[in-house]
Write an enzyme that holds these catalytic residues in place. Structure first.
Site, PDB file in Angstrom:
ATOM      1  N   GLU A 257     -26.160   0.054 -43.940  1.00  0.00           N
ATOM      2  CA  GLU A 257     -25.574   1.222 -43.269  1.00  0.00           C
ATOM      3  C   GLU A 257     -24.135   1.379 -43.696  1.00  0.00           C
ATOM      4  O   GLU A 257     -23.493   0.388 -44.044  1.00  0.00           O
ATOM      5  CB  GLU A 257     -25.585   1.001 -41.746  1.00  0.00           C
ATOM      6  CG  GLU A 257     -26.947   1.008 -41.129  1.00  0.00           C
ATOM      7  CD  GLU A 257     -26.929   0.389 -39.732  1.00  0.00           C
ATOM      8  OE1 GLU A 257     -25.869  -0.075 -39.280  1.00  0.00           O
ATOM      9  OE2 GLU A 257     -27.989   0.364 -39.115  1.00  0.00           O
ATOM     10  N   LYS A 259     -20.392   1.328 -43.222  1.00  0.00           N
ATOM     11  CA  LYS A 259     -19.514   0.679 -42.248  1.00  0.00           C
ATOM     12  C   LYS A 259     -18.372   1.658 -41.994  1.00  0.00           C
ATOM     13  O   LYS A 259     -17.619   1.995 -42.898  1.00  0.00           O
ATOM     14  CB  LYS A 259     -18.977  -0.642 -42.789  1.00  0.00           C
ATOM     15  CG  LYS A 259     -18.079  -1.350 -41.792  1.00  0.00           C
ATOM     16  CD  LYS A 259     -17.633  -2.684 -42.328  1.00  0.00           C
ATOM     17  CE  LYS A 259     -17.028  -3.587 -41.282  1.00  0.00           C
ATOM     18  NZ  LYS A 259     -16.015  -3.005 -40.452  1.00  0.00           N
ATOM     19  N   ARG A 279     -15.779  -2.824 -27.935  1.00  0.00           N
ATOM     20  CA  ARG A 279     -16.285  -4.175 -28.222  1.00  0.00           C
ATOM     21  C   ARG A 279     -15.526  -5.222 -27.421  1.00  0.00           C
ATOM     22  O   ARG A 279     -15.948  -6.351 -27.311  1.00  0.00           O
ATOM     23  CB  ARG A 279     -16.240  -4.462 -29.722  1.00  0.00           C
ATOM     24  CG  ARG A 279     -14.859  -4.704 -30.274  1.00  0.00           C
ATOM     25  CD  ARG A 279     -14.917  -4.821 -31.764  1.00  0.00           C
ATOM     26  NE  ARG A 279     -14.775  -6.192 -32.201  1.00  0.00           N
ATOM     27  CZ  ARG A 279     -14.671  -6.557 -33.473  1.00  0.00           C
ATOM     28  NH1 ARG A 279     -14.750  -5.639 -34.431  1.00  0.00           N
ATOM     29  NH2 ARG A 279     -14.525  -7.797 -33.820  1.00  0.00           N
ATOM     30  N   PHE A 350     -26.109   2.960 -34.407  1.00  0.00           N
ATOM     31  CA  PHE A 350     -26.856   2.013 -35.222  1.00  0.00           C
ATOM     32  C   PHE A 350     -27.718   1.027 -34.444  1.00  0.00           C
ATOM     33  O   PHE A 350     -28.405   0.204 -35.038  1.00  0.00           O
ATOM     34  CB  PHE A 350     -25.941   1.269 -36.197  1.00  0.00           C
ATOM     35  CG  PHE A 350     -24.703   0.684 -35.585  1.00  0.00           C
ATOM     36  CD1 PHE A 350     -24.765  -0.429 -34.788  1.00  0.00           C
ATOM     37  CD2 PHE A 350     -23.467   1.280 -35.820  1.00  0.00           C
ATOM     38  CE1 PHE A 350     -23.626  -0.974 -34.238  1.00  0.00           C
ATOM     39  CE2 PHE A 350     -22.308   0.739 -35.264  1.00  0.00           C
ATOM     40  CZ  PHE A 350     -22.394  -0.390 -34.463  1.00  0.00           C
TER      41      PHE A 350
HETATM   42  P1  AMP Z   1     -14.853  -6.037 -38.673  1.00  0.00           P
HETATM   43  O1  AMP Z   1     -14.088  -5.354 -37.572  1.00  0.00           O
HETATM   44  O2  AMP Z   1     -14.306  -5.803 -40.037  1.00  0.00           O
HETATM   45  O3  AMP Z   1     -15.140  -7.482 -38.341  1.00  0.00           O
HETATM   46  O4  AMP Z   1     -16.292  -5.333 -38.697  1.00  0.00           O
HETATM   47  C1  AMP Z   1     -17.148  -5.288 -37.613  1.00  0.00           C
HETATM   48  C2  AMP Z   1     -17.087  -3.944 -36.963  1.00  0.00           C
HETATM   49  O5  AMP Z   1     -17.544  -2.921 -37.814  1.00  0.00           O
HETATM   50  C3  AMP Z   1     -17.999  -3.791 -35.762  1.00  0.00           C
HETATM   51  O6  AMP Z   1     -17.464  -4.357 -34.609  1.00  0.00           O
HETATM   52  C4  AMP Z   1     -18.161  -2.298 -35.628  1.00  0.00           C
HETATM   53  O7  AMP Z   1     -17.146  -1.791 -34.792  1.00  0.00           O
HETATM   54  C5  AMP Z   1     -17.883  -1.788 -37.031  1.00  0.00           C
HETATM   55  N1  AMP Z   1     -19.000  -1.050 -37.658  1.00  0.00           N
HETATM   56  C6  AMP Z   1     -18.856   0.050 -38.401  1.00  0.00           C
HETATM   57  N2  AMP Z   1     -20.018   0.498 -38.856  1.00  0.00           N
HETATM   58  C7  AMP Z   1     -20.974  -0.345 -38.400  1.00  0.00           C
HETATM   59  C8  AMP Z   1     -22.405  -0.418 -38.546  1.00  0.00           C
HETATM   60  N3  AMP Z   1     -23.080   0.462 -39.268  1.00  0.00           N
HETATM   61  N4  AMP Z   1     -23.024  -1.458 -37.918  1.00  0.00           N
HETATM   62  C9  AMP Z   1     -22.344  -2.380 -37.191  1.00  0.00           C
HETATM   63  N5  AMP Z   1     -21.015  -2.346 -37.023  1.00  0.00           N
HETATM   64  C10 AMP Z   1     -20.320  -1.351 -37.620  1.00  0.00           C
END
Ligand code: AMP
Length: 567
Positions: A257, A259, A279, A350
């Site tokens: 998906e 991101k 979150r 998602f």
């Molecule tokens: P990070 O903040 O870099 O650790 O990445 C994780 C975060 O990406 C998650 O907590 C979501 O807020 C975000 N995110 C964005 N797109 C998606 C997706 N398709 N599936 C899951 N998380 C996503």
């Protein structure tokens, strides 16, 4: 229960440093606490009067506390400040001030946990006209009723600075030890009980409630905890992967998906009622009435919990806005309608965890996605499924990744189709693929004037790194996004006196301002004197106060090289 008993435990907790010792003190204490006070005590041990997901905060500033101590003890504010200078701690200051108070009343009623708890909760709910005075009165009344040591901890709790070390893991273990296991239990039984407590906590988000359940209903009761609409959940988190290829090698087919770089949002629906949680379990329902409206139209199920990422959209270009812009909406209390118009959002869904009485988190992701599609009435560009493909073809996944970056999204998430949803954990079934994002500190060497309403502001900044051999500044990109209106104004103010020359709408400035810049990628480029260009640069912050030199060209080049590996 008298508040002084809790104070005694606070002191004991402060006097030991090991986790084990703290756990034992708390476990022993929890056994002694009457059931009807258990949840309050557990919160107070953590220095809270509301569970972490609550929208209420005590929000009392140091100055107000100084006034309250002064009012309660008859000392002047400067006398209180004098003591604060010596102790460096308002809790200890309050204790000393109460101690030295002239008229110590002997007839004073003893403070109870209930009384302190209720008044602290009240403090968070006072709003509107005259609220500052009301808060001041309430705090000073509490201090007047307190013994010196009690004042110490009341003040620390109000300021959010209790710090007796009752961390969540310690509270969890203490609940296990107090109510679910004994000396005869095996290691496995202890681990199992810990897991069950943790799971219940993922759904209830309040160790106060968990403790009550553990005491009253034991393991069986904790196991029965299901999804509770209106309460936040601990969301599942992914881990970083270096390469798409690695993930495919391990799992074969994946659900890939986009991101999105925005705000994770858990949307909960119960008939006509909606809740939105981040979150970090913050309730942002009030801040995003537009998402509630979209959910009303877009979610067909009578009851459900879905998850997605909300991003801000630039209405002019249709591209996503940097997260820093959307984040202005997250803690907004006033002017929300204006924000809804200025920073419109798009929700990309998602996952689904619950629908119409059925928990879905134990189902494999591929089934959950089917359920999600079933209950979704997509609203294109506003409330839709996250863009995805399902494949084991690395080439296709790489193309999809390129596409995501071209559309200025953050990267990809690669998810294992058979995986269940695990609350509150970083799991090995969900991988983040995104470009290396180490930031750079660069000098502003020029800027251009904005257009229209921003004609008097410098809105686009020419960035430069330093050639370590010659000391020359070499241009490597231009940044114009990631700033708030106030930040444009602030930078313009700083840059104006530094202007050396003007050419049309462009100005050149003395390289005095250093800013931290993020980007998605570094490319080779003939357009800039450094031979390098930042792709999608965005402003992060002004670093002039702690840096006088920008990063070197060598650093830019080495980051350029290392991104090949992360790709
Ligand atoms: P990070 O903040 O870099 O650790 O990445 C994780 C975060 O990406 C998650 O907590 C979501 O807020 C975000 N995110 C964005 N797109 C998606 C997706 N398709 N599936 C899951 N998380 C996503």
């Amino acid at each position: 229960m008298e508040y002084s008993i809790l104070v005694d435990r606070y002191e004991k907790l402060e006097s030991v440093s090991s986790k084990l010792a703290k756990t034992n003190i708390i476990a022993q204490f929890l056994k002694e606490v009457p059931t009807n006070e258990l949840s309050k005590i557990v919160l107070l041990l953590q220095g809270r009067v509301f569970p972490s997901y609550s929208e209420y905060e005590l929000g009392i500033a140091t100055q107000m506390m100084i006034k309250a101590i002064s009012k309660a003890t008859g000392l002047s504010t400067s006398q209180v400040e004098e003591r604060l200078k010596k102790t460096g701690d308002l809790g200890l200051t309050a204790e000393q001030c109460v101690q030295s108070r002239k008229q110590v009343s002997l007839l004073k009623k003893k403070l109870t946990v209930d009384h302190v708890f209720e008044n602290l909760q009240k403090l968070a709910t006072i709003t509107g006209e005259g609220s500052q005075d009301k808060k001041l009165n309430l705090i000073s009344e509490l201090i007047i009723s307190a013994q010196p040591k009690e004042a110490r901890y009341i003040v620390r709790t109000i300021l959010g600075e209790l710090r007796v070390g009752a961390a969540e893991g310690i509270i969890r273990d203490a609940i296990v030890n107090a109510f679910l296991v004994d000396e005869k239990s095996t290691k496995e039984e202890k681990e199992k009980a810990t897991e069950i407590v943790e799971n219940a906590w993922s759904l209830l988000n309040d160790y106060g409630e968990v403790a009550e359940l553990a005491k009253e209903k034991g393991i069986k009761g904790l196991k029965k905890v299901g999804i509770q609409l209106g309460k936040p959940i601990q969301v599942m988190l992914g881990i970083a992967a270096e390469k798409i290829e690695d993930v495919v090698k391990e799992f074969g087919e994946v659900i890939a998906e986009y991101k999105y770089d925005g705000m994770r949002v858990v949307i909960e629906k119960k008939g006509g009622q909606f809740w939105l949680f981040t979150r970090r379990q913050e309730d942002v329902t009030k801040q995003f009435p537009d998402i509630v409206e979209l959910a009303k139209k877009g979610l067909k199920a009578e009851e459900c919990i879905v998850e997605g990422e909300a991003i801000g959209i630039d209405t002019k270009t249709g591209y996503p806005l940097p997260f820093q812009i959307l984040s202005q909406r997250v803690h907004r209390k006033y002017g929300i309608e204006k924000m809804v118009k200025e920073i419109p959002v798009q929700v990309n869904l998602f996952d689904i965890l619950y629908a119409n009485g059925k928990s879905l988190f134990n189902k494999p992701l591929k089934e959950r996605r089917k359920e999600l599609e079933k209950i979704l009435n997509p609203i294109k560009g506003k409330f839709q499924l996250a863009k995805y493909i399902i494949t084991n073809d690395v080439k296709k996944l790489e193309q999809f990744y390129e596409e995501a970056l071209k559309e200025r999204q953050e990267g990809l998430m690669l998810k294992v189709p058979d995986s269940v949803y695990t609350f509150g954990r970083h799991v090995g079934t969900m991988y983040k693929i995104k470009p290396m994002m180490e930031t750079l500190d660069l000098a502003i060497v020029g800027a251009t004037w904005g257009e229209g309403a921003r004609a008097r502001l410098l809105t686009s900044y020419i960035l430069a790194c330093k050639d370590p051999d010659t000391g020359k500044l070499l241009e490597c990109g231009m940044v114009s996004t990631g700033l708030t209106e106030e930040q444009y104004i602030e930078l313009t103010k700083l840059l104006k006196p530094l202007i050396i020359k003007e050419e049309g709408r462009t100005v050149f400035v003395k390289p005095k301002i250093i800013i931290e810049v993020g980007y998605q990628e570094i490319q080779k480029s003939p357009n800039y004197s450094s031979g390098m260009a930042l792709r999608f640069p965005r402003y992060i912050r002004n670093r002039t106060a702690d840096k006088s030199e920008p990063d070197t060209l060598d650093r830019v080049k080495s980051l350029f090289k290392s991104q090949g590996k992360a790709g």
